[in-house]
Design a protein around this motif. Structure first.
Motif, short mmCIF file in Angstrom:
data_model
loop_
_atom_site.label_atom_id
_atom_site.label_comp_id
_atom_site.label_asym_id
_atom_site.label_seq_id
_atom_site.Cartn_x
_atom_site.Cartn_y
_atom_site.Cartn_z
N ASP A 148 73.83 -15.47 -64.06
CA ASP A 148 74.24 -14.92 -65.24
C ASP A 148 75.49 -15.38 -66.13
OD1 ASP A 148 75.10 -12.86 -67.17
OD2 ASP A 148 75.23 -11.36 -65.51
N PRO A 149 75.30 -15.83 -67.41
CA PRO A 149 76.11 -16.67 -68.12
C PRO A 149 77.36 -15.66 -68.46
CG PRO A 149 74.26 -16.14 -69.42
CD PRO A 149 73.81 -15.91 -67.99
N TRP A 150 77.24 -14.43 -68.24
CA TRP A 150 78.25 -13.44 -68.75
C TRP A 150 78.97 -12.89 -67.57
CZ3 TRP A 150 78.41 -15.28 -73.14
CH2 TRP A 150 77.21 -15.82 -73.85
N ALA A 151 78.82 -13.27 -66.36
CA ALA A 151 79.68 -12.64 -65.07
C ALA A 151 80.94 -13.55 -65.28
CB ALA A 151 78.79 -13.20 -63.94
N GLU A 152 81.99 -13.18 -64.48
CA GLU A 152 83.27 -13.72 -64.54
C GLU A 152 83.22 -15.16 -63.95
OE1 GLU A 152 84.88 -12.38 -59.93
OE2 GLU A 152 84.60 -10.74 -61.56
N ASP A 153 84.05 -15.94 -64.50
CA ASP A 153 84.24 -17.16 -64.21
C ASP A 153 85.04 -17.42 -62.96
OD1 ASP A 153 84.81 -19.97 -63.99
OD2 ASP A 153 85.43 -20.36 -66.23
N PRO A 154 84.44 -17.93 -61.81
CA PRO A 154 85.03 -18.19 -60.41
C PRO A 154 86.07 -19.07 -60.42
CG PRO A 154 83.02 -19.58 -60.69
CD PRO A 154 83.13 -18.71 -61.62
N CYS A 196 89.36 -8.31 -68.68
CA CYS A 196 90.53 -8.90 -68.88
C CYS A 196 91.52 -8.59 -70.26
CB CYS A 196 90.45 -10.55 -68.95
SG CYS A 196 91.70 -11.69 -69.26
N ALA A 197 92.74 -8.48 -70.01
CA ALA A 197 93.29 -8.10 -71.47
C ALA A 197 93.57 -9.29 -72.13
CB ALA A 197 94.80 -7.55 -71.04
N PHE A 198 93.06 -10.61 -71.88
CA PHE A 198 93.40 -11.64 -72.80
C PHE A 198 92.38 -12.44 -73.22
CE2 PHE A 198 96.96 -11.14 -70.04
CZ PHE A 198 98.09 -11.19 -71.00
N LYS A 199 90.91 -11.57 -73.37
CA LYS A 199 89.94 -12.06 -73.99
C LYS A 199 90.11 -12.67 -75.27
CE LYS A 199 87.37 -8.20 -73.41
NZ LYS A 199 88.01 -7.50 -72.52
N ALA A 200 90.73 -12.33 -76.17
CA ALA A 200 90.96 -12.73 -77.37
C ALA A 200 91.70 -14.10 -77.29
CB ALA A 200 91.98 -11.92 -78.15
N VAL A 201 92.60 -14.55 -76.15
CA VAL A 201 93.06 -15.86 -76.15
C VAL A 201 92.09 -16.57 -75.42
CG1 VAL A 201 94.98 -17.02 -74.63
CG2 VAL A 201 95.28 -14.83 -75.91
N CYS A 202 91.44 -16.26 -74.35
CA CYS A 202 90.67 -17.09 -73.39
C CYS A 202 89.37 -17.37 -73.93
CB CYS A 202 90.55 -16.66 -72.17
SG CYS A 202 89.69 -17.57 -70.92
N GLY A 203 88.81 -16.10 -74.47
CA GLY A 203 87.37 -16.39 -75.02
C GLY A 203 86.34 -16.09 -73.98
N GLY A 204 86.75 -15.73 -72.86
CA GLY A 204 85.76 -15.62 -71.61
C GLY A 204 85.61 -16.90 -70.85
N ASN A 205 86.44 -18.04 -71.08
CA ASN A 205 86.44 -19.11 -70.34
C ASN A 205 85.09 -19.88 -70.24
OD1 ASN A 205 87.59 -21.04 -68.75
ND2 ASN A 205 88.68 -19.61 -67.33
N THR A 206 84.85 -20.52 -69.31
CA THR A 206 83.68 -21.61 -69.39
C THR A 206 82.58 -20.97 -68.71
OG1 THR A 206 85.28 -23.27 -68.94
CG2 THR A 206 83.00 -23.84 -68.32
N ARG A 207 81.62 -20.46 -69.63
CA ARG A 207 80.40 -19.74 -69.11
C ARG A 207 79.42 -20.49 -68.25
NH1 ARG A 207 80.91 -15.62 -68.37
NH2 ARG A 207 83.06 -16.15 -68.17
N ILE A 208 79.49 -21.79 -68.30
CA ILE A 208 78.52 -22.36 -67.56
C ILE A 208 78.90 -22.29 -65.96
CG2 ILE A 208 79.79 -24.75 -67.59
CD1 ILE A 208 75.88 -24.10 -67.54
#
Length: 404
Positions: free
Chosen positions: A364-370, A344-356
């Motif tokens: 995997d806590p680092w997979a994409e957020d569905p 994603c080009a917006f990681k600095a905005v979103c921070g990776g969203n909700t890891r849980i």
């Protein structure tokens, strides 16, 4: 939490952005689930609470010690939650001690059904904010919350707070079964003079994980955000103090940025993006932390399967500033994200969203957020083979393998 109204104001009256402190220096907002006991039976309860006593919860003396430590540590805000926090045997004694310590911001998060009968004591405590959860109008709310009459009692709590001048907000968890009540919920806020509306996206934790099939499909989520942004913008333009915030889906900030791009000048968008990147999106393990009823510390309220330690054995302040690997990784910027989130080009905005959510679905806590509802094109990904993601409908992976 994404403060939608606040960032809308930046488009009209710009202010200097405030950068987050470095990870090692951040003092978190602490959400403390005082008890699992609760008089309701909510379908999406992340603590799986019930109207029974639960063994192992902190004693009064232990809880007082936690309050003293949190205040000495210098946390910016404390939110007393549950279960239903008013169900705890010493709730008012703990709240009074917290108030006497002088926390910068002290909030109560409640289902609202016991507010009216206790309004004198709640008013006297001087909470900075009381958040009341409602998940629809009338019978819709009562079905979600498992008790007939819960809506009327919670609304009585809202009115009792307003009558005493207590700042009050409504929290609404969006699912496919109550999405169509969102306009009426906002209308209710306006009619009752509610100060804040909090739209919470569903997180797959507790009973919320069991009922993840009720999560809204992406088109419904986008429609809800379109409505919310329209109503928030109306209030901002009118100079109304009504505040709209969202939680548990940091893609909301990216969606809002694109909403703004269609309406404002490039220099305004650049200023807004600077503010959004200064906020940085998801703050689990960094700007927010959780203590559960048994004293276990988690990166946020939904990470019950991962424990940093227990305040029964080690003060929160030491656990939070220790060498826990998961906390350290959550505090990385950028995080070690994979899939669409990694590209994603917006990681600095979103921070990776909700890891849980990623953890619950894939192990995997680092997979994409569905629950990210943005298309690949909207987040700067050209690979058309991964155009969208779909909320998971099956069972979670074995918890024993989640942190490998």
């Amino acid at each position: 939490m994404f403060r939608l109204s606040q960032y809308m104001h930046e488009l009209i009256t710009p202010t200097a952005p405030r950068r987050r402190a470095r990870a090692g220096n951040v003092k978190p907002v602490v959400i403390w689930n005082l008890t699992r006991t609760c008089n309701l039976k909510c379908r999406h309860c992340y603590t799986t609470s019930a109207d029974v006593p639960f063994p192992g919860e902190l004693s009064h003396e232990q809880a007082i010690g936690v309050l003293d430590d949190l205040h000495s540590f210098g946390i910016p805000a404390l939110i007393l939650s549950g279960g239903e926090p008013l169900s705890r045997f010493d709730f008012f004694a703990l709240a009074e001690h917290a108030k006497s310590l002088g926390f910068r911001h002290l909030s109560l998060s409640t289902n609202g059904t016991r507010i009216a009968e206790n309004i004198d004591r709640i008013d006297a405590l001087g909470f900075d904010y009381v958040g009341i959860s409602l998940d629809g109008i009338g019978q819709v709310n009562d079905w979600f919350r498992g008790v007939e009459g819960a809506f009327d009692e919670a609304l009585a709590g809202v009115r009792a707070c307003k009558a005493r001048g207590v700042k009050v907000g409504l929290r609404f968890t969006l699912t496919k079964d109550n999405a169509e009540t969102l306009p009426a919920m906002i209308d209710l806020c306006r009619a009752e003079g509610v100060d804040k509306f909090y739209l919470s996206h569903l997180v797959y934790a507790g009973r919320g994980d069991k009922h993840r099939g009720e999560d809204t499909v992406h088109d419904h989520t986008r429609a809800a955000m379109d409505l919310l942004m329209d109503r928030a913008w109306e209030a901002v333009q009118a100079g109304d103090a009504f505040e709209v915030v969202t939680g548990n889906n940091d893609a909301d900030a990216v969606y809002f940025l694109q909403w703004a791009e269609a309406r404002f000048a490039p220099e305004q968008i650049a200023h807004l993006r600077t503010h959004l990147e200064a906020w940085g999106g998801n703050s689990s393990g960094l700007g927010v932390g959780n203590i559960d009823p048994q004293g276990k510390v988690h990166p946020d309220t939904y990470w019950s399967d991962y424990t940093v330690g227990s305040v029964k054995e080690t003060p929160f302040s030491e656990l939070w500033t220790g060498d826990d690997h998961m906390l350290a990784t959550l505090r990385q910027r950028p995080r070690p994200l994979k899939g669409r989130c990694g590209d994603c080009a917006f990681k600095a905005v979103c921070g990776g969203n909700t890891r849980i959510r990623a953890l619950q679905v894939t192990g995997d806590p680092w997979a994409e957020d569905p629950a990210c509802y943005l298309t690949n094109a909207e987040i700067g990904i050209e690979d058309a083979s991964r155009l969208t993601v779909t909320p998971f409908r099956g069972k979670s992976h074995d918890p024993a393998h989640r942190f490998n």
